[in-house]
Design a protein around this motif. Structure first.
Motif, PDB file in Angstrom:
ATOM      1  N   VAL A  92       9.021   2.019   4.791  1.00 35.65           N
ATOM      2  CA  VAL A  92       9.262   3.408   4.434  1.00 35.65           C
ATOM      3  C   VAL A  92      10.750   3.765   4.502  1.00 35.65           C
ATOM      4  O   VAL A  92      11.296   4.421   3.605  1.00 35.65           O
ATOM      5  N   PHE A  93      11.437   3.302   5.550  1.00 38.38           N
ATOM      6  CA  PHE A  93      12.852   3.661   5.656  1.00 38.38           C
ATOM      7  C   PHE A  93      13.748   2.699   4.872  1.00 38.38           C
ATOM      8  O   PHE A  93      14.889   3.040   4.569  1.00 38.38           O
ATOM      9  N   ASP A  94      13.211   1.520   4.535  1.00 45.63           N
ATOM     10  CA  ASP A  94      13.932   0.665   3.577  1.00 45.63           C
ATOM     11  C   ASP A  94      13.966   1.348   2.215  1.00 45.63           C
ATOM     12  O   ASP A  94      14.964   1.286   1.498  1.00 45.63           O
ATOM     13  N   GLN A  95      12.843   1.999   1.865  1.00 44.44           N
ATOM     14  CA  GLN A  95      12.824   2.750   0.605  1.00 44.44           C
ATOM     15  C   GLN A  95      13.934   3.810   0.594  1.00 44.44           C
ATOM     16  O   GLN A  95      14.581   4.041  -0.418  1.00 44.44           O
ATOM     17  N   VAL A  96      14.122   4.445   1.757  1.00 45.23           N
ATOM     18  CA  VAL A  96      15.133   5.509   1.828  1.00 45.23           C
ATOM     19  C   VAL A  96      16.522   4.943   1.531  1.00 45.23           C
ATOM     20  O   VAL A  96      17.257   5.466   0.687  1.00 45.23           O
ATOM     21  N   LEU A  97      16.874   3.841   2.193  1.00 40.16           N
ATOM     22  CA  LEU A  97      18.190   3.237   1.952  1.00 40.16           C
ATOM     23  C   LEU A  97      18.275   2.720   0.512  1.00 40.16           C
ATOM     24  O   LEU A  97      19.296   2.882  -0.163  1.00 40.16           O
ATOM     25  N   ASN A  98      17.173   2.122   0.042  1.00 45.88           N
ATOM     26  CA  ASN A  98      17.177   1.641  -1.345  1.00 45.88           C
ATOM     27  C   ASN A  98      17.402   2.787  -2.327  1.00 45.88           C
ATOM     28  O   ASN A  98      18.004   2.600  -3.386  1.00 45.88           O
ATOM     29  N   MET A 158       4.161   1.478   2.123  1.00 46.33           N
ATOM     30  CA  MET A 158       5.225   2.279   1.509  1.00 46.33           C
ATOM     31  C   MET A 158       4.801   3.742   1.457  1.00 46.33           C
ATOM     32  O   MET A 158       3.612   4.060   1.544  1.00 46.33           O
ATOM     33  N   HIS A 159       5.761   4.626   1.310  1.00 43.87           N
ATOM     34  CA  HIS A 159       5.494   6.064   1.201  1.00 43.87           C
ATOM     35  C   HIS A 159       6.792   6.676   0.653  1.00 43.87           C
ATOM     36  O   HIS A 159       7.871   6.342   1.143  1.00 43.87           O
ATOM     37  N   THR A 192       0.866  -1.187   0.000  1.00 42.57           N
ATOM     38  CA  THR A 192       0.000   0.000   0.000  1.00 42.57           C
ATOM     39  C   THR A 192       0.892   1.223   0.000  1.00 42.57           C
ATOM     40  O   THR A 192       1.693   1.425   0.922  1.00 42.57           O
ATOM     41  N   TYR A 193       0.777   2.020  -1.060  1.00 43.52           N
ATOM     42  CA  TYR A 193       1.690   3.145  -1.304  1.00 43.52           C
ATOM     43  C   TYR A 193       0.952   4.431  -0.959  1.00 43.52           C
ATOM     44  O   TYR A 193       0.075   4.879  -1.691  1.00 43.52           O
ATOM     45  N   ASP A 253       0.239   7.718  14.274  1.00 42.40           N
ATOM     46  CA  ASP A 253       0.437   6.818  15.426  1.00 42.40           C
ATOM     47  C   ASP A 253       1.727   6.003  15.293  1.00 42.40           C
ATOM     48  O   ASP A 253       1.819   4.884  15.809  1.00 42.40           O
ATOM     49  N   GLY A 254       2.675   6.508  14.558  1.00 43.93           N
ATOM     50  CA  GLY A 254       3.955   5.799  14.443  1.00 43.93           C
ATOM     51  C   GLY A 254       3.931   4.583  13.544  1.00 43.93           C
ATOM     52  O   GLY A 254       4.843   3.752  13.618  1.00 43.93           O
ATOM     53  N   VAL A 255       2.912   4.452  12.669  1.00 43.50           N
ATOM     54  CA  VAL A 255       2.870   3.242  11.821  1.00 43.50           C
ATOM     55  C   VAL A 255       4.071   3.174  10.862  1.00 43.50           C
ATOM     56  O   VAL A 255       4.391   2.097  10.360  1.00 43.50           O
ATOM     57  N   GLU A 256       4.730   4.320  10.643  1.00 46.61           N
ATOM     58  CA  GLU A 256       5.913   4.270   9.765  1.00 46.61           C
ATOM     59  C   GLU A 256       7.034   3.423  10.370  1.00 46.61           C
ATOM     60  O   GLU A 256       7.943   2.991   9.669  1.00 46.61           O
TER      61      GLU A 256
END
Ligand code: NCD
Length: 366
Positions: free
Chosen positions: A336-342, A312-313, A272-273, A326-329
């Motif tokens: 979401v932060f895997d996307q950042v490193l990727n 994802m975002h 879900t993006y 609510d901190g779901v990230e």
């Protein structure tokens, strides 16, 4: 000035403008290079191995990074990617305010000038159509690092192709393949260039021809023929996905559903993006208020996600709209932060692939 007939005919090793340029071989090439850099990046973060990269990968290259719109991840990751590989980096993050654009200079003249200094230009553009104009005017490769807001009439414009690369790489790694997947795009799909570029890319990969190498298919987790992916576009009517994208998906035979129902999407999507509402691109602030924060994932609905479903975002999350709340990230389902490193390692892979292509061209005397 280079003349382009159709963008699809411009090699993505030459210029990166729109995701319709990418084919399966190119995706596998960049992603496999990214795998290599991701391993290095992981090693580098341990105390035992602080060196990591072969810093001559981009030796002698001047990478010019010129941004006309704000950015955190795209700009930093490109700069760090280039430096990790041994390039020199010169950048401006405020081209609108501090370049000669302020004095009325055309994008062509600015780009022609920059291409006398650098070996590759990484640019974020504020106006529709500038990425193509820049690539035509440049003497060196141009990478579009995001162009303006979405334009339903020009399918090559207003894209963010390197974000689509890192998003697809994340889906590949986190869901185990690029066939039989349901992907939900949620939020402001009218103005979001990231979701649009990724949707085009799903169109592009839907049909796999007979001549694609078996190793490429295996790596990407796809099959010959149809991939059987499904895209769900979840948005309020006034900021639903553009007709250009639906036409493209129709032409490629990708199945999709246009809906307003987030709960059902969460229950069926492999990924879900989520997207923020792009308030800076909406003139009517009443309209903006109506849609901002309408779709969220938070403690009240995260349980609806299917067992292996991921969130994802592209970031940034707007802390006023709270489309992730609510901190779901930080939840185990979030990537979401895997996307950042990727984003870092995919951009390293892309730069290295473009450099290797350039070197081959020079060797062949072209
Ligand atoms: C996005 C962008 O700039 O299009 N961010 C990014 O590049 N990671 C998304 C956004 O601005 O909402």
């Amino acid at each position: 000035m280079t003349e382009f007939r159709r963008i699809e005919t411009v090699s993505p090793y030459e210029h990166v403008i729109a995701t319709q340029q990418f084919d399966l071989e190119f995706l596998a090439d960049v992603f496999q290079r990214a795998d290599h850099f991701r391993n290095k990046e992981k090693q580098r973060r341990t105390a035992l191995n602080r060196k990591g990269y072969a810093r001559d990968d981009l030796e002698g290259w001047n990478v010019l990074v010129a941004f006309y719109e704000p950015s955190t991840r795209t700009r930093f990751s490109f700069e760090v990617a280039a430096r990790n590989l041994g390039a020199m980096v010169t950048s401006s993050d405020s081209m609108n305010a501090f370049s000669s654009a302020k004095k009325g200079e055309s994008i062509e003249h600015t780009v022609k000038t920059l291409s006398q200094y650098g070996h590759i230009l990484v640019m974020r553009f504020g106006n529709e159509g500038d990425a193509i104009r820049a690539a035509k005017a440049s003497d060196v490769p141009v990478i579009n690092a995001g162009e303006a807001g979405h334009s339903p009439n020009s399918p090559y414009n207003c894209q963010h192709p390197t974000q689509a690369l890192l998003d697809l790489y994340t889906i590949l790694n986190e869901t185990g393949g690029l066939s039989d997947k349901t992907i939900a795009f949620v939020g402001d799909l009218k103005h979001g260039r990231t979701s649009n570029s990724l949707a085009y890319l799903f169109g592009k990969i839907e049909e796999c021809s007979d001549d694609v190498d078996q190793r490429v298919l295996e790596y990407l987790g796809i099959r010959r023929g149809k991939q059987n992916n499904k895209l769900l576009f979840v948005a309020p009517d006034i900021c639903q996905v553009g007709s250009d994208i639906l036409r493209y998906l129709d032409s490629k035979g990708v199945s999709y559903e246009v809906t307003g129902n987030l709960d059902t999407a969460l229950a069926s999507a492999d990924a879900t993006y989520m997207l923020r509402t792009q308030l800076e691109r909406i003139d009517d602030q009443d309209e903006a208020r109506e849609i901002a924060g309408k779709y969220r994932i938070d403690n009240s609905n995260i349980h609806l996600l299917r067992e292996r479903g991921i969130i994802m975002h592209p970031l940034p999350v707007d802390s006023n709209q709270r489309e992730l709340d609510d901190g779901v990230e930080y939840d185990a389902k979030s990537r979401v932060f895997d996307q950042v490193l990727n984003g870092l390692v995919v951009r390293m892979g892309l730069l290295k692939a473009m450099r290797d292509y350039r070197e081959k061209q020079i060797e062949n005397g072209s």
